[in-house]
Design a protein around this motif. Sequence first.
Motif, PDB file in Angstrom:
ATOM      1  N   CYS A  36      19.237 -31.454  30.686  1.00 48.29           N
ATOM      2  CA  CYS A  36      19.792 -32.818  30.534  1.00 48.29           C
ATOM      3  C   CYS A  36      20.355 -33.359  31.841  1.00 48.29           C
ATOM      4  CB  CYS A  36      20.742 -32.973  29.365  1.00 48.29           C
ATOM      5  SG  CYS A  36      21.586 -31.565  28.742  1.00 48.29           S
ATOM      6  N   SER A  49      24.691 -35.833  21.212  1.00 51.40           N
ATOM      7  CA  SER A  49      25.917 -35.494  21.965  1.00 51.40           C
ATOM      8  C   SER A  49      26.483 -36.673  22.755  1.00 51.40           C
ATOM      9  CB  SER A  49      25.635 -34.333  22.927  1.00 51.40           C
ATOM     10  OG  SER A  49      25.003 -34.813  24.078  1.00 51.40           O
ATOM     11  N   HIS A 102      24.030 -24.408  29.713  1.00 48.57           N
ATOM     12  CA  HIS A 102      23.529 -25.366  30.711  1.00 48.57           C
ATOM     13  C   HIS A 102      23.573 -24.930  32.166  1.00 48.57           C
ATOM     14  CE1 HIS A 102      23.663 -27.973  27.260  1.00 48.57           C
ATOM     15  NE2 HIS A 102      22.911 -28.799  27.932  1.00 48.57           N
ATOM     16  N   GLY A 131      16.823 -35.804  25.207  1.00 45.61           N
ATOM     17  CA  GLY A 131      17.829 -35.650  24.157  1.00 45.61           C
ATOM     18  C   GLY A 131      17.608 -34.482  23.226  1.00 45.61           C
ATOM     19  N   CYS A 132      18.499 -34.463  22.257  1.00 46.91           N
ATOM     20  CA  CYS A 132      18.771 -33.284  21.443  1.00 46.91           C
ATOM     21  C   CYS A 132      17.932 -33.255  20.172  1.00 46.91           C
ATOM     22  CB  CYS A 132      20.233 -33.335  21.045  1.00 46.91           C
ATOM     23  SG  CYS A 132      21.306 -34.165  22.245  1.00 46.91           S
ATOM     24  N   CYS A 182      26.897 -27.436  24.016  1.00 45.62           N
ATOM     25  CA  CYS A 182      25.882 -27.390  22.954  1.00 45.62           C
ATOM     26  C   CYS A 182      25.805 -26.040  22.244  1.00 45.62           C
ATOM     27  CB  CYS A 182      24.503 -27.819  23.466  1.00 45.62           C
ATOM     28  SG  CYS A 182      24.557 -29.468  24.177  1.00 45.62           S
ATOM     29  N   CYS A 190      19.489 -26.082  27.360  1.00 44.17           N
ATOM     30  CA  CYS A 190      19.136 -26.439  28.739  1.00 44.17           C
ATOM     31  C   CYS A 190      19.214 -25.288  29.738  1.00 44.17           C
ATOM     32  CB  CYS A 190      19.983 -27.612  29.187  1.00 44.17           C
ATOM     33  SG  CYS A 190      19.352 -29.129  28.449  1.00 44.17           S
ATOM     34  N   CYS A 243      16.247 -30.844  25.097  1.00 41.83           N
ATOM     35  CA  CYS A 243      15.666 -30.263  23.885  1.00 41.83           C
ATOM     36  C   CYS A 243      14.402 -31.002  23.457  1.00 41.83           C
ATOM     37  CB  CYS A 243      16.703 -30.245  22.781  1.00 41.83           C
ATOM     38  SG  CYS A 243      18.011 -29.074  23.178  1.00 41.83           S
ATOM     39  N   LYS A 250      27.039 -36.561  25.784  1.00 41.37           N
ATOM     40  CA  LYS A 250      26.265 -36.617  27.034  1.00 41.37           C
ATOM     41  C   LYS A 250      25.100 -37.580  26.903  1.00 41.37           C
ATOM     42  CE  LYS A 250      25.682 -32.166  26.946  1.00 41.37           C
ATOM     43  NZ  LYS A 250      24.948 -30.933  27.244  1.00 41.37           N
TER      44      LYS A 250
END
Length: 630
Positions: A522, A557, A259, A450-451, A333, A295, A481, A559
Amino acid sequence: MGEFKLTTVEEFEAATNRLLETGAKVGADAYQFRVKNQTPHCKFGEQGVCCRICMMGPCRITPKAPRGICGCDAHGIVGRNFLRFTAGGAATHSDHGREICHTLYCTAPDGNYKVKDPEKLIRIAHEWGVETEGKDIYDLAHEMAVLALGEYGKVFGFQNFLKRAPKHTQEIWEREEIQPRAIDREVSCSLHMTHMGCSSKPEALIRQSLRAGLSDGWGGSMAGTEFSDVLFGTPKPIDTEANLGVMVEENVNIVVHGHDPSLSEMICEYADDPEMIAYAKEMGAKGITVSGVCCTSNEVAMRRGIPMAGNFLQQENVILTGACEAIVVDVQCIFPAIGPLAKCFHTKFVTTSAIAQMPESDYIRFSPENAGENAKAIVKMAIENFKNRKPELVHIPQMKQKATVGYSFEAIVKTLDTVTNSQVDVTGTTKPLIECVKSGVIRGAVAMVGCNNPKVRPDTAHIALMKKLIENDIIIVASGCSAQAAAKAGLMDKRARDICGAGLKRVCQLADIPPVLHMGSCVDISRMMVLVAELSKDSGWNISELPVVGCAPEWMSEKAVSIGNYVVATGIDTFLGVDPYASGSSEVEGLLQGGIRDWVEACYTVETDIDKLVDKMIDRIEEKRVALGI
Ligand code: MSK
C-alpha cells in the motif's frame, strides 16, 4: 505454455469452508462468525453522523435532533470524521516511512542492513540537491536519512518529493493551498482542526483531508517506498506463486504479515541460511518455507519472489491450515484475533513492533540494531515448533497460481520500452506506453488498490473488475491486497494475456508481461504517483487528462482514505466500492463526489454495484480519450 485456468472465487470459498471445518474441531473463532455478530451495523456510524469528539456526547444526528450539543450539524460532524479518518491513515503510512528512514540511518557495510541500490540513493540525493561526489555511500545514506526524517517535522516549506509532480499539478496544489508541509504537521493540524470548537465547515475539513493525504502519498509513503528500494533493492520482474497452496506440508512454515520489510527481509535472510535449513531437517522437516500475508508479503514477493499465501481476509486461514509454525507480524492490518486463534493450534504468534502489541503473542521487539539476532531466534523458534504440529489438523488447500511480480516504476519503464524499442536503444521514458494509449491498442489504465472487506464478497470485486477491464484493453497496475487477489486468481500469470482484448494481448506478448502489473504494497501507491507524473511530462497531457483512473472496490482501512485523498488530489478520478461513512452529509458527499473537481480536476465516485462500477470506470476512460481527441 501449458493449460491455464483462472481460479474462481467459488474455489477460494470452498477452500476456506474446508479450513473452517478444521477450526470448528478446535473451537476456533473466525471473522465470518464475528461479522454475523456485528450485523446490522450501527446506522449512525455508517452515515458518519455520530460524534464522540468531546465528552458532552456522544451526539447522533437525526431529523429530530439535527445538531449536536455544541450546535455542530451533520455536515460538520461527517466532515470532521472524514478528516480524522484520513489523519489516521496518513499517520500510519508515514510512520512506516519514518521507520524505514531510521533503518536507512542504521545501515553499515558490516551491519544488519546495507545499501542495496546505491544508484537510487544517489539519484534521490541529486533530486534533493545533495552533493554526492566523492562521498562514501554509507555517509550519504546517513545524510539522506537525516534529511528524510527532517521532512516529518520541517519548520518551513513543503515536501521535497512534490517537485516530482508536473508543473501544472504543483500549481494546483499551491493555488488550492493543499501543498503538504511537514508530514507530522499535517496529521497534527488535522487533529487540531477537528477538536471540539474548531472547524465545522465542510470545505475546510475536506481541503485539509486532501492536504493530509498528500503528505502521505507525496511524503511519508514515498519516503517509505523510495528508501525501502535503497535498502532492499528496487523491484524487478520476478516469478512467484500465490494462494494457500504455497505452504508446504513437509516444511517448517513461517508466515510474515504486516507492512514493514525491515522485519520480513531479515526473516527471509535467516530462513535461507544453510545452518537453519540443516536444523529444520534435524527437527524432522524437509526445509523451511516462508510465505506472506498482506503487504509485507508484497514487499518480499517483489524483491525475493517469496510466495504470497494470501491477502487480508486470509490471515486466519494460514493458521487454520494447522501447518503454520509461526506467524510473525510487524505493523498494520493484523487481526487481534490471531492470538486466540493461534492458541487453538500449535502456531506461535510473534509480534515484533512496539506499535503493534497484542495479547496472547510472543513479543520479540525488533530494531535495526538487534534485527539479525532476533530474526535468527524467531526462525529457530518456528523450527523447534514443527514437532508440536497436530497431524490430524493439518490441511493445506492445494490451490495456487503462478505470478510474475516486481513492476516498480523503473521496471515498468524498462519493460514497456521493449514494445516499441526492441531493436533500438532503451530510452527510459514512458513514451512507448503513451504511444500504445494514443493508438488505442491500450485504451487506458486503472490503478487497482486496497483491501478486502467482508461488506463485499471477498475478492469478487477485485477479480471481476480486473477481468472486465483487461477484456476491454485496459491495463492494470495493482498494489496491496488487490494485487494479491489478482495473483491468487491467476491474473498475474503471463498466460492471462489470453483473456485480454486483442490490443492489450498484443502488448503483453511483445513486452512479455501479465495484464495486471504488481506494483507492490500500500505504501507503494506512491510508485503509481511517480508513474502518472512521468506519463504526464512525457505526453504533455495534464495528469487529470490521462485516460487513467484509480479504484478501491473492497477497501476497509483509514490508510485507504488517505490514499484516496492523495490520488484524487493528484488529479486522478477514484472509484470506491465501499461508502466512506459520508452519506449522512449531502454537503460532504457533494464535495467528495463532485465539488472537489473544481479544486483538483478529479473527484470520487462511490458505487457499490460492481457491474456499474466497472462500466463507470470504462466510460470515464473513454470520455478522457474523446476529450484528448484520441
Ligand atoms: S495490507 S491496508 S488490507 S491493502 Fe496493505 Fe491489504 Fe488494505 Fe491492509
